[in-house]
Scaffold this active site. Structure first.
Site, PDB file in Angstrom:
ATOM      1  N   ASP A 192     -10.566  -7.631  -0.104  1.00 34.88           N
ATOM      2  CA  ASP A 192      -9.362  -8.325   0.362  1.00 34.88           C
ATOM      3  C   ASP A 192      -9.773  -9.464   1.304  1.00 34.88           C
ATOM      4  OD1 ASP A 192      -6.741  -8.930   1.076  1.00 34.88           O
ATOM      5  OD2 ASP A 192      -6.597  -7.279   2.519  1.00 34.88           O
ATOM      6  N   SER A 204       1.168  -5.312  -1.185  1.00 37.32           N
ATOM      7  CA  SER A 204      -0.021  -5.399  -0.341  1.00 37.32           C
ATOM      8  C   SER A 204      -1.133  -6.224  -0.989  1.00 37.32           C
ATOM      9  CB  SER A 204      -0.519  -3.958  -0.110  1.00 37.32           C
ATOM     10  OG  SER A 204      -1.886  -3.935   0.230  1.00 37.32           O
ATOM     11  N   GLY A 205      -1.708  -7.118  -0.196  1.00 30.73           N
ATOM     12  CA  GLY A 205      -2.852  -7.869  -0.679  1.00 30.73           C
ATOM     13  C   GLY A 205      -4.088  -6.980  -0.793  1.00 30.73           C
ATOM     14  N   PHE A 206      -4.213  -6.039   0.128  1.00 35.84           N
ATOM     15  CA  PHE A 206      -5.347  -5.107   0.104  1.00 35.84           C
ATOM     16  C   PHE A 206      -5.308  -4.252  -1.164  1.00 35.84           C
ATOM     17  CE2 PHE A 206      -7.065  -0.892   0.992  1.00 35.84           C
ATOM     18  CZ  PHE A 206      -8.329  -1.187   1.463  1.00 35.84           C
ATOM     19  N   ARG A 247       2.925 -12.236  11.522  1.00 31.66           N
ATOM     20  CA  ARG A 247       1.938 -11.182  11.805  1.00 31.66           C
ATOM     21  C   ARG A 247       0.902 -11.663  12.820  1.00 31.66           C
ATOM     22  NH1 ARG A 247      -1.300  -7.895   7.089  1.00 31.66           N
ATOM     23  NH2 ARG A 247      -3.255  -7.528   8.194  1.00 31.66           N
ATOM     24  N   HIS A 278      -0.584  -5.746  14.408  1.00 34.31           N
ATOM     25  CA  HIS A 278      -1.529  -4.870  13.725  1.00 34.31           C
ATOM     26  C   HIS A 278      -2.633  -4.456  14.690  1.00 34.31           C
ATOM     27  CE1 HIS A 278      -2.835  -2.835  10.295  1.00 34.31           C
ATOM     28  NE2 HIS A 278      -3.502  -3.743   9.646  1.00 34.31           N
ATOM     29  N   TRP A 304       5.846  -2.560  -0.268  1.00 39.93           N
ATOM     30  CA  TRP A 304       4.902  -3.504   0.365  1.00 39.93           C
ATOM     31  C   TRP A 304       3.988  -4.033  -0.732  1.00 39.93           C
ATOM     32  CZ3 TRP A 304       3.454  -6.732   3.907  1.00 39.93           C
ATOM     33  CH2 TRP A 304       2.143  -6.862   4.355  1.00 39.93           C
TER      34      TRP A 304
HETATM   35  C1  SPV Z   1      -2.438  -5.069   3.275  1.00 36.03           C
HETATM   36  O1  SPV Z   1      -2.047  -3.957   2.892  1.00 36.03           O
HETATM   37  O2  SPV Z   1      -2.856  -5.939   2.495  1.00 36.03           O
HETATM   38  C2  SPV Z   1      -2.392  -5.399   4.697  1.00 36.03           C
HETATM   39  C3  SPV Z   1      -2.448  -4.326   5.684  1.00 36.03           C
HETATM   40  O3  SPV Z   1      -2.367  -6.585   5.011  1.00 36.03           O
HETATM   41  S1  SPV Z   1      -4.121  -4.148   6.157  1.00 36.03           S
HETATM   42  O4  SPV Z   1      -4.915  -3.966   4.973  1.00 36.03           O
HETATM   43  O5  SPV Z   1      -4.156  -2.983   7.047  1.00 36.03           O
HETATM   44  O6  SPV Z   1      -4.511  -5.352   6.887  1.00 36.03           O
HETATM   45 MG    MG Z   2      -2.877  -7.871   3.499  1.00 33.84          MG
END
Ligand code: SPV
Ligand code: MG
Length: 291
Positions: free
Chosen positions: A55, A43-45, A156, A187, A41
């Site tokens: 984020d 991930s943006g976070f 999403r 989510h 993944w």
């Molecule tokens: C990420 O991991 O960037 C996500 C999941 O989008 S969350 O941070 O839970 O939104």
């Molecule tokens: Mg994200």
């Protein structure tokens, strides 16, 4: 152009559950692969956190894309690109999908939030969604832009995160399926799986569901499988949290002990980093090519 063989699509279309772990750089992506997960993944976070940033659409597409490209160069697992809102409107999505696919993504997750977005799990976050029709256009743009029809377009739904309730979430999920999404990512930030389980039990669409059970860790893989409709389970931020846990503990002990004498045996030896860096290959190549 995505990985040649899209294993994620294969797992999902065979009714399996793909287990996908977050990564924030090539090294964490390599560790995800070695551990035995089915995908990475992007991930943006995690990537934002690794830059010391929130984020909230602060990292640019170019930065996140470049990181994904570097991860793809060091791993063979399929990568799911977290492209947030697609970096703008449907026109931006055309470009985003083209670029991420070329960089090696096997799947793209686009969320129905407004740009700039606010991270989903934060308490009291500003969670504004785009109108359904606008997001359908973005999904259609994503499908249109992909070169390889195996690239998964995952829509999403943030309606539960935005507090709009199950009916709005289901309405949006159906509309996104109609627009051509391959999977729905639903989510939730509830502390128990109830909200997600009731959404999944009510889901009567024909495409599978992706979940990110960070807030409700009681949702094991077995429990997700038992629901019968979950195709992808993403561990959304456990690479960065594991890294922070470990660094905080080790750094504190070094300060406390006044040296590295005690932690030395509790962290991986330098030889392990050499292994991950493929130093053996470097040595072989020195023999072959250095004159
Ligand atoms: C990420 O991991 O960037 C996500 C999941 O989008 S969350 O941070 O839970 O939104
Ligand atoms: Mg994200």
């Amino acid at each position: 152009m995505g990985k040649p063989d899209n294993d994620l699509r294969r797992i999902v279309s065979n009714g399996g559950l793909a287990r996908v772990m977050a990564a924030h750089d090539p090294l964490s992506a390599m560790l995800v692969e070695e551990a035995g997960f089915d995908g990475i993944w992007a991930s943006g976070f995690e990537f934002s956190a690794a830059q010391g940033l929130a984020d909230v659409s602060l990292v640019s597409m170019a930065e996140h894309l470049n990181n994904l490209r570097n991860m793809a160069a060091r791993t063979t697992l399929p990568i799911i690109a977290d492209v947030d809102t697609g970096y703008g409107n449907a026109i931006n999505v055309l470009h985003t999908v083209e670029q991420y696919e070329a960089a090696g993504a096997s799947a793209i997750v686009i969320e129905d939030k407004m740009f700039p977005k606010v991270t989903s799990l934060v308490a009291g976050g500003r969670q504004d969604l785009v109108p359904i029709e606008e997001f359908q256009g973005k999904i259609e743009a994503a499908r249109y832009a992909r070169r390889n029809s195996d690239l998964l377009v995952i829509a999403r739904v943030e309606a539960l995160i935005a507090g709009l309730g199950a009916d709005e979430a289901l309405k949006r999920a159906h509309a996104y399926e109609q627009a051509g999404a391959d999977l729905i990512l639903i989510h939730s930030k509830q502390k128990t799986p109830d909200e997600i389980e009731s959404f999944i039990n009510a889901w009567d669409g024909n495409i599978p569901i992706t979940i990110v059970p960070t807030a409700y860790p009681q949702m094991t893989e077995a429990r997700a499988r038992a629901l019968g409709k979950v195709g992808i389970l993403i561990y959304g931020n456990h690479a960065i949290r594991a890294a922070v846990t470990s660094m905080q503990k080790v750094f504190a002990r070094i300060i406390e002990d006044g040296g590295i004498q005690n932690v030395n045996n509790d962290i991986v030896p330098v030889s392990e980093i050499f292994r991950l860096q493929r130093m053996e290959d470097v040595k072989e190549n020195e023999k072959k090519f250095l004159r």
